[in-house]
Write a protein that holds these residues in place. Sequence first.
Motif, PDB file in Angstrom:
ATOM      1  N   PRO A   1       0.853  -1.197   0.285  1.00 46.44           N
ATOM      2  CA  PRO A   1      -0.151   0.211  -0.182  1.00 46.44           C
ATOM      3  C   PRO A   1       0.738   1.684   0.266  1.00 46.44           C
ATOM      4  O   PRO A   1       1.239   1.035   0.167  1.00 46.44           O
ATOM      5  N   VAL A   2       0.105   2.252  -0.172  1.00 48.14           N
ATOM      6  CA  VAL A   2       0.821   3.843  -0.417  1.00 48.14           C
ATOM      7  C   VAL A   2      -0.161   4.336   0.256  1.00 48.14           C
ATOM      8  O   VAL A   2      -1.680   4.670   0.955  1.00 48.14           O
ATOM      9  N   VAL A   3       0.293   5.426   1.213  1.00 48.48           N
ATOM     10  CA  VAL A   3      -0.109   6.695   2.034  1.00 48.48           C
ATOM     11  C   VAL A   3      -0.377   7.765   0.759  1.00 48.48           C
ATOM     12  O   VAL A   3       0.613   8.464   0.597  1.00 48.48           O
ATOM     13  N   VAL A   4      -1.307   8.363   0.975  1.00 46.48           N
ATOM     14  CA  VAL A   4      -2.238   9.485   0.045  1.00 46.48           C
ATOM     15  C   VAL A   4      -2.086  10.053   0.710  1.00 46.48           C
ATOM     16  O   VAL A   4      -2.722  10.053   2.203  1.00 46.48           O
ATOM     17  N   LYS A   5      -1.549  12.018   1.316  1.00 43.73           N
ATOM     18  CA  LYS A   5      -2.060  12.625   2.233  1.00 43.73           C
ATOM     19  C   LYS A   5      -2.726  14.070   1.363  1.00 43.73           C
ATOM     20  O   LYS A   5      -1.397  14.161  -0.049  1.00 43.73           O
ATOM     21  N   PRO A   6      -2.894  14.959   2.087  1.00 39.98           N
ATOM     22  CA  PRO A   6      -3.659  15.881   1.250  1.00 39.98           C
ATOM     23  C   PRO A   6      -2.248  17.025   2.022  1.00 39.98           C
ATOM     24  O   PRO A   6      -0.895  16.189   2.848  1.00 39.98           O
TER      25      PRO A   6
ATOM     26  N   VAL B   1      -5.614  11.765   5.197  1.00 41.59           N
ATOM     27  CA  VAL B   1      -4.790  10.750   5.175  1.00 41.59           C
ATOM     28  C   VAL B   1      -5.817   9.331   4.467  1.00 41.59           C
ATOM     29  O   VAL B   1      -6.245   8.598   4.775  1.00 41.59           O
ATOM     30  N   LYS B   2      -5.325   8.529   3.352  1.00 42.27           N
ATOM     31  CA  LYS B   2      -5.805   7.661   3.530  1.00 42.27           C
ATOM     32  C   LYS B   2      -4.701   6.063   2.671  1.00 42.27           C
ATOM     33  O   LYS B   2      -3.955   6.336   2.509  1.00 42.27           O
TER      34      LYS B   2
END
Length: 83
Positions: A64-69, A78-79
């Motif tokens: 998985p990767v972390v997606v952040k504003p 955060v996703k």
Amino acid sequence: AGVDLADALSEAMGMITNGTEIPNRRDKKVQQELIKARGLRSIRQAAGSNFDQVEDFLRSEKFPVVVKPVDSAGSDGVKLCHS
């Protein structure tokens, strides 16, 4: 943002402060670039406002990767993406 205002006010009042020397201090990409520039371990990252701007990076990373504003606090927005 409130953090930027607090930095400016504390600096103007001569208080102990984070100051305003670093623009966009809450920008997570800027933070990591400053860390890396000082020779410290930093995260691999990409930034963009649309998928095309980060697609190559995502294809080269393990999930998985972390997606952040870019500009948020704590875990707001955060996703964790598994695909």
